[in-house]
Design a protein around this motif. Sequence first.
Motif, PDB file in Angstrom:
ATOM      1  N   ALA A  10       0.804  -1.228   0.000  1.00 52.87           N
ATOM      2  CA  ALA A  10       0.000   0.000   0.000  1.00 52.87           C
ATOM      3  C   ALA A  10       0.836   1.277   0.000  1.00 52.87           C
ATOM      4  O   ALA A  10       0.310   2.363  -0.218  1.00 52.87           O
ATOM      5  N   GLY A  11       2.124   1.144   0.222  1.00 57.63           N
ATOM      6  CA  GLY A  11       2.962   2.343   0.336  1.00 57.63           C
ATOM      7  C   GLY A  11       3.054   3.111  -0.979  1.00 57.63           C
ATOM      8  O   GLY A  11       2.906   2.544  -2.054  1.00 57.63           O
ATOM      9  N   GLN A  73      -6.216  -0.523   2.053  1.00 53.14           N
ATOM     10  CA  GLN A  73      -5.787   0.265   3.214  1.00 53.14           C
ATOM     11  C   GLN A  73      -5.884   1.722   2.770  1.00 53.14           C
ATOM     12  O   GLN A  73      -5.019   2.217   2.046  1.00 53.14           O
ATOM     13  N   GLY A  78       0.706   2.532   8.928  1.00 55.52           N
ATOM     14  CA  GLY A  78       1.779   1.669   9.425  1.00 55.52           C
ATOM     15  C   GLY A  78       1.583   0.221   9.010  1.00 55.52           C
ATOM     16  O   GLY A  78       0.504  -0.184   8.573  1.00 55.52           O
ATOM     17  N   THR A  79       2.671  -0.543   9.144  1.00 61.53           N
ATOM     18  CA  THR A  79       2.647  -1.937   8.671  1.00 61.53           C
ATOM     19  C   THR A  79       1.667  -2.806   9.475  1.00 61.53           C
ATOM     20  O   THR A  79       1.048  -3.716   8.923  1.00 61.53           O
ATOM     21  N   GLY A 137      14.801  -2.133  11.312  1.00 66.16           N
ATOM     22  CA  GLY A 137      14.471  -2.537  12.673  1.00 66.16           C
ATOM     23  C   GLY A 137      15.513  -3.547  13.145  1.00 66.16           C
ATOM     24  O   GLY A 137      15.958  -4.398  12.374  1.00 66.16           O
ATOM     25  N   GLU A 151      12.732  -0.250  16.102  1.00 64.51           N
ATOM     26  CA  GLU A 151      12.958   0.500  14.871  1.00 64.51           C
ATOM     27  C   GLU A 151      14.158   1.434  15.046  1.00 64.51           C
ATOM     28  O   GLU A 151      14.418   1.926  16.148  1.00 64.51           O
ATOM     29  N   ASN A 166      15.472  -6.910  11.152  1.00 60.92           N
ATOM     30  CA  ASN A 166      14.175  -7.480  10.809  1.00 60.92           C
ATOM     31  C   ASN A 166      13.936  -7.261   9.319  1.00 60.92           C
ATOM     32  O   ASN A 166      13.963  -6.132   8.839  1.00 60.92           O
TER      33      ASN A 166
HETATM   34  C1  UD1 Z   1       9.822  -2.078   8.009  1.00 62.29           C
HETATM   35  C2  UD1 Z   1       9.936  -2.645   9.412  1.00 62.29           C
HETATM   36  C3  UD1 Z   1      11.413  -2.733   9.799  1.00 62.29           C
HETATM   37  C4  UD1 Z   1      12.151  -3.585   8.786  1.00 62.29           C
HETATM   38  C5  UD1 Z   1      11.937  -3.047   7.377  1.00 62.29           C
HETATM   39  C6  UD1 Z   1      12.511  -4.003   6.380  1.00 62.29           C
HETATM   40  C7  UD1 Z   1       7.945  -1.914  10.594  1.00 62.29           C
HETATM   41  C8  UD1 Z   1       7.391  -0.942  11.544  1.00 62.29           C
HETATM   42  N1  UD1 Z   1       9.247  -1.790  10.317  1.00 62.29           N
HETATM   43  O1  UD1 Z   1      10.350  -0.758   8.068  1.00 62.29           O
HETATM   44  O2  UD1 Z   1      11.526  -3.328  11.088  1.00 62.29           O
HETATM   45  O3  UD1 Z   1      13.512  -3.602   9.113  1.00 62.29           O
HETATM   46  O4  UD1 Z   1      10.535  -2.902   7.092  1.00 62.29           O
HETATM   47  O5  UD1 Z   1      12.483  -3.437   5.091  1.00 62.29           O
HETATM   48  O6  UD1 Z   1       7.226  -2.748  10.099  1.00 62.29           O
HETATM   49  N2  UD1 Z   1       3.151  -0.491   4.054  1.00 62.29           N
HETATM   50  C9  UD1 Z   1       1.794  -0.509   3.858  1.00 62.29           C
HETATM   51  N3  UD1 Z   1       1.005   0.271   4.632  1.00 62.29           N
HETATM   52  C10 UD1 Z   1       1.488   1.084   5.585  1.00 62.29           C
HETATM   53  C11 UD1 Z   1       2.889   1.125   5.780  1.00 62.29           C
HETATM   54  C12 UD1 Z   1       3.687   0.321   5.001  1.00 62.29           C
HETATM   55  O7  UD1 Z   1       1.298  -1.243   3.001  1.00 62.29           O
HETATM   56  O8  UD1 Z   1       0.679   1.765   6.226  1.00 62.29           O
HETATM   57  C13 UD1 Z   1       4.004  -1.339   3.224  1.00 62.29           C
HETATM   58  C14 UD1 Z   1       4.897  -0.487   2.335  1.00 62.29           C
HETATM   59  O9  UD1 Z   1       4.325  -0.359   1.053  1.00 62.29           O
HETATM   60  C15 UD1 Z   1       6.181  -1.304   2.265  1.00 62.29           C
HETATM   61  C16 UD1 Z   1       6.176  -2.135   3.545  1.00 62.29           C
HETATM   62  O10 UD1 Z   1       4.854  -2.083   4.058  1.00 62.29           O
HETATM   63  O11 UD1 Z   1       6.178  -2.191   1.182  1.00 62.29           O
HETATM   64  C17 UD1 Z   1       7.186  -1.638   4.561  1.00 62.29           C
HETATM   65  O12 UD1 Z   1       6.846  -0.317   4.955  1.00 62.29           O
HETATM   66  P1  UD1 Z   1       7.934   0.781   5.260  1.00 62.29           P
HETATM   67  O13 UD1 Z   1       7.236   2.002   5.677  1.00 62.29           O
HETATM   68  O14 UD1 Z   1       8.873   0.860   4.107  1.00 62.29           O
HETATM   69  O15 UD1 Z   1       8.651   0.149   6.509  1.00 62.29           O
HETATM   70  P2  UD1 Z   1      10.131   0.366   6.925  1.00 62.29           P
HETATM   71  O16 UD1 Z   1      10.265   1.680   7.580  1.00 62.29           O
HETATM   72  O17 UD1 Z   1      11.020   0.064   5.786  1.00 62.29           O
END
Ligand code: UD1
Length: 453
Positions: A10-11, A73, A78-79, A137, A151, A166
Amino acid sequence: MEISIVILAAGAGTRMKSSRPKVMQPLAGRPLLQHVIDYSRHVGASDICVVYGHGGDEVRAELAAESLRWALQEEQLGTGHAVQQAMPDTPDAHRVLILFGDVPLLRPETLAALLDSCGPDEVGVLTVDLDNPFGYGRIIRKNGAVLRNVEERDATDEEKAIVEINTGVMCAPAKKLKEWLGRLKSDNSQGEYYLTDVLGMAVEDGTVVHGVKAQSQVEIMGINDRKQLAEAERALQRRLVDELMEQGVSFADPERVDIRGVLTCGQDVYIDANAIFEGAVSLGDNATIESNNLIRDSHIGAGTTIHSNCHIESSKTGSNCEIGPFSRLRPGAELANNVKVGNFVEIKKSTVADGSKVNHLTYVGDARIGSGVNIGAGTITCNYDGANKHLTIIGDNAFIGSGVELVAPVEIGAGATIGAGSTISKSAPAGALTLERAKQTTIPGWKAPRKKQ
Ligand code: UD1
Ligand code: CA
């Protein structure tokens, strides 16, 4: 226990600076998300749910052929929040495997190892040691067991020194996961619901969390910008070429070849520099692909050589053909065995039977050419009358002189000879010489014009 896969996609991917959603950026000719879907199919999950948001309609439309469940979403909170969107239709009795739409190079073996590492009621998280863990993370362990994730932005200096990170990929029992997700808080430096907080919650609840280390950093690579996309492209190309070399294919330079699809090769195939393969391409035993060729959705028969600088699309060649240099085979070109197609020859939607030669500067479109035919230089099948396409049929062993126009529909009989320079608009009988040519005249005493004073 059945498995439900959730893929987070979703990012927005702002760092890509593109009008396309990040997960639709192409890697080896397919969208990033397609790679994730493809490797996730190996898990044998009963359900694959993609959490989409930014550019969602485009993502759904491009992947319409895949059987997937989609969860919207609307706001990227957030994830953890993202995974929650997929939970309502995920059965409590399933295990959930969480994947990321921008992590394209994971190998199915690694996912299998993660799933095998923990019991159905336990949690598994895929980790990896990074030379430079900045931004990721960090995995906090105590006596070897995973305690929680922190994080980068929320980490102490001591925690920042940890190199085990992570990857984001994890598995957990659905019922417990739903409960943990429901308890997530956004009281962190980003004000987001972190999926990673689930690890600490699981430990607090007495659930074992297994940290499984991936073998390579390349596998877990997440793509955020175009530099990383290009790095991933080279890494994937190298992986594909290595697999082919193990199967007995030779490359002049493994770094200078691109496979954007599936390339299937027989034994002792040789591929020279700068060959590009797109879609489904198969090369028979002992085929040789010389430099600078583009071959898309085609089959090249055993022992056939594609000389330099050809463009070949949706075509087939039999065995021991010679194509090029500088030939173009357009969709529907089907060559039998021992056929020769030379420089500046274009063949479209035509069959060419055994041993025929079309060696120089010729256009063959909508034609059926028999065996043993020789087509001279500069011959054109005039297949298009401005409204419709028409067929040219050339019988076995016919000889077409140079510079002939074959105005279709037209048929040349077997063994016929067509004189050079003829424009043939009526069918020519078998075994005879047919020619159409104005009488050559010479004007005696002719004076060349002179420039006026
Ligand atoms: C996340 C992890 C981190 C890990 C890293 C690995 C969390 C909080 N942190 O960080 O521990 O080391 O990935 O790459 O999970 N996404 C959504 N919706 C949201 C937010 C994100 O679909 O609301 C998707 C994004 O499109 C992306 C993925 O989730 O593909 C990761 O999101 P991102 O914000 O890039 O997390 P990181 O800060 O990289
Ligand atoms: Ca990321």
